[in-house]
Write a protein that holds these residues in place. Sequence first.
Motif, PDB file in Angstrom:
ATOM      1  N   THR A  35      -3.746   1.010 -31.497  1.00 39.44           N
ATOM      2  CA  THR A  35      -4.919   1.347 -30.704  1.00 39.44           C
ATOM      3  C   THR A  35      -6.072   0.434 -31.090  1.00 39.44           C
ATOM      4  O   THR A  35      -5.944  -0.417 -31.959  1.00 39.44           O
ATOM      5  CB  THR A  35      -5.325   2.813 -30.957  1.00 39.44           C
ATOM      6  OG1 THR A  35      -5.761   2.913 -32.313  1.00 39.44           O
ATOM      7  CG2 THR A  35      -4.163   3.754 -30.715  1.00 39.44           C
ATOM      8  N   SER A  36      -7.201   0.677 -30.495  1.00 36.49           N
ATOM      9  CA  SER A  36      -8.375  -0.114 -30.856  1.00 36.49           C
ATOM     10  C   SER A  36      -8.793   0.142 -32.300  1.00 36.49           C
ATOM     11  O   SER A  36      -9.517  -0.643 -32.889  1.00 36.49           O
ATOM     12  CB  SER A  36      -9.529   0.210 -29.898  1.00 36.49           C
ATOM     13  OG  SER A  36      -9.861   1.593 -29.996  1.00 36.49           O
ATOM     14  N   SER A  37      -8.353   1.240 -32.895  1.00 35.01           N
ATOM     15  CA  SER A  37      -8.651   1.545 -34.306  1.00 35.01           C
ATOM     16  C   SER A  37      -7.547   1.069 -35.230  1.00 35.01           C
ATOM     17  O   SER A  37      -7.529   1.419 -36.404  1.00 35.01           O
ATOM     18  CB  SER A  37      -8.832   3.056 -34.472  1.00 35.01           C
ATOM     19  OG  SER A  37      -9.901   3.513 -33.695  1.00 35.01           O
ATOM     20  N   ASN A  38      -6.591   0.292 -34.719  1.00 39.97           N
ATOM     21  CA  ASN A  38      -5.476  -0.267 -35.480  1.00 39.97           C
ATOM     22  C   ASN A  38      -4.478   0.768 -35.971  1.00 39.97           C
ATOM     23  O   ASN A  38      -3.826   0.576 -36.982  1.00 39.97           O
ATOM     24  CB  ASN A  38      -5.985  -1.118 -36.657  1.00 39.97           C
ATOM     25  CG  ASN A  38      -6.772  -2.306 -36.165  1.00 39.97           C
ATOM     26  OD1 ASN A  38      -6.384  -2.960 -35.207  1.00 39.97           O
ATOM     27  ND2 ASN A  38      -7.888  -2.567 -36.811  1.00 39.97           N
ATOM     28  N   PHE A  39      -4.345   1.905 -35.301  1.00 40.00           N
ATOM     29  CA  PHE A  39      -3.344   2.903 -35.633  1.00 40.00           C
ATOM     30  C   PHE A  39      -2.050   2.600 -34.899  1.00 40.00           C
ATOM     31  O   PHE A  39      -2.026   2.526 -33.671  1.00 40.00           O
ATOM     32  CB  PHE A  39      -3.805   4.308 -35.235  1.00 40.00           C
ATOM     33  CG  PHE A  39      -4.977   4.815 -36.019  1.00 40.00           C
ATOM     34  CD1 PHE A  39      -4.851   5.106 -37.363  1.00 40.00           C
ATOM     35  CD2 PHE A  39      -6.199   5.009 -35.410  1.00 40.00           C
ATOM     36  CE1 PHE A  39      -5.927   5.578 -38.094  1.00 40.00           C
ATOM     37  CE2 PHE A  39      -7.281   5.487 -36.120  1.00 40.00           C
ATOM     38  CZ  PHE A  39      -7.146   5.761 -37.469  1.00 40.00           C
ATOM     39  N   ALA A  40      -0.966   2.398 -35.628  1.00 41.25           N
ATOM     40  CA  ALA A  40       0.337   2.253 -34.989  1.00 41.25           C
ATOM     41  C   ALA A  40       0.925   3.632 -34.701  1.00 41.25           C
ATOM     42  O   ALA A  40       1.635   3.820 -33.723  1.00 41.25           O
ATOM     43  CB  ALA A  40       1.284   1.467 -35.900  1.00 41.25           C
ATOM     44  N   LEU A  41       0.595   4.609 -35.569  1.00 43.10           N
ATOM     45  CA  LEU A  41       1.052   5.989 -35.400  1.00 43.10           C
ATOM     46  C   LEU A  41      -0.032   6.890 -35.967  1.00 43.10           C
ATOM     47  O   LEU A  41      -0.592   6.614 -37.034  1.00 43.10           O
ATOM     48  CB  LEU A  41       2.366   6.221 -36.149  1.00 43.10           C
ATOM     49  CG  LEU A  41       2.917   7.646 -36.147  1.00 43.10           C
ATOM     50  CD1 LEU A  41       3.317   8.062 -34.728  1.00 43.10           C
ATOM     51  CD2 LEU A  41       4.088   7.758 -37.100  1.00 43.10           C
TER      52      LEU A  41
END
Length: 181
Positions: A35-41
């Motif tokens: 995501t834009s927050s760098n969360f893959a999961l």
Amino acid sequence: TTSGADTNYSAYFADNVGIGLTSPSARLDIRGTGTSSNFALRIADSSAADKLVVLDNGKVGIGNTLPTAGLAIGSGTNNNATSSNDLYVTGNLEVDGSSWLGDTTADNITIAGSLTQSAPLNITSNTTPQLSVRFDASNRWDSSVSNAGLVTLDAVGTGQAFSFSDSVTANTFASSGVTIT
């Protein structure tokens, strides 16, 4: 292939499931830039409080949405565990069984605070000193036990000496320069 979908939007998947790819190679295969927050999961509870995150860089946080260590459990001030191979734990860590810390003589254990134990502290090593209590690199107390049982206590530093705050009892002293008052 899906089957058994109902009005609650639950489903059974007989094959691999892919998110962000068309040919998944595992039961759950997630690909992409997150995501834009760098969360893959990102897994949250029913009140939207994050419980587990995996960042795009592979770092995992449990109770921590910005893990700086490879695995960060809880949130706190992490000053040392900052690489992908590090573990950071806020709170208590209990290990039932054996624990190995370090794999070479260059590895160190640093305790900032106090060490409390309810059993003897055993140090097994064939290198000397086996125990070194340090104020800094130049002022320290080194101790070792040889394979014949000879105990060596060595005060190292500019004012090297042993000071005993209570009485000392000894069967035999065999040393040069020993003064007992």
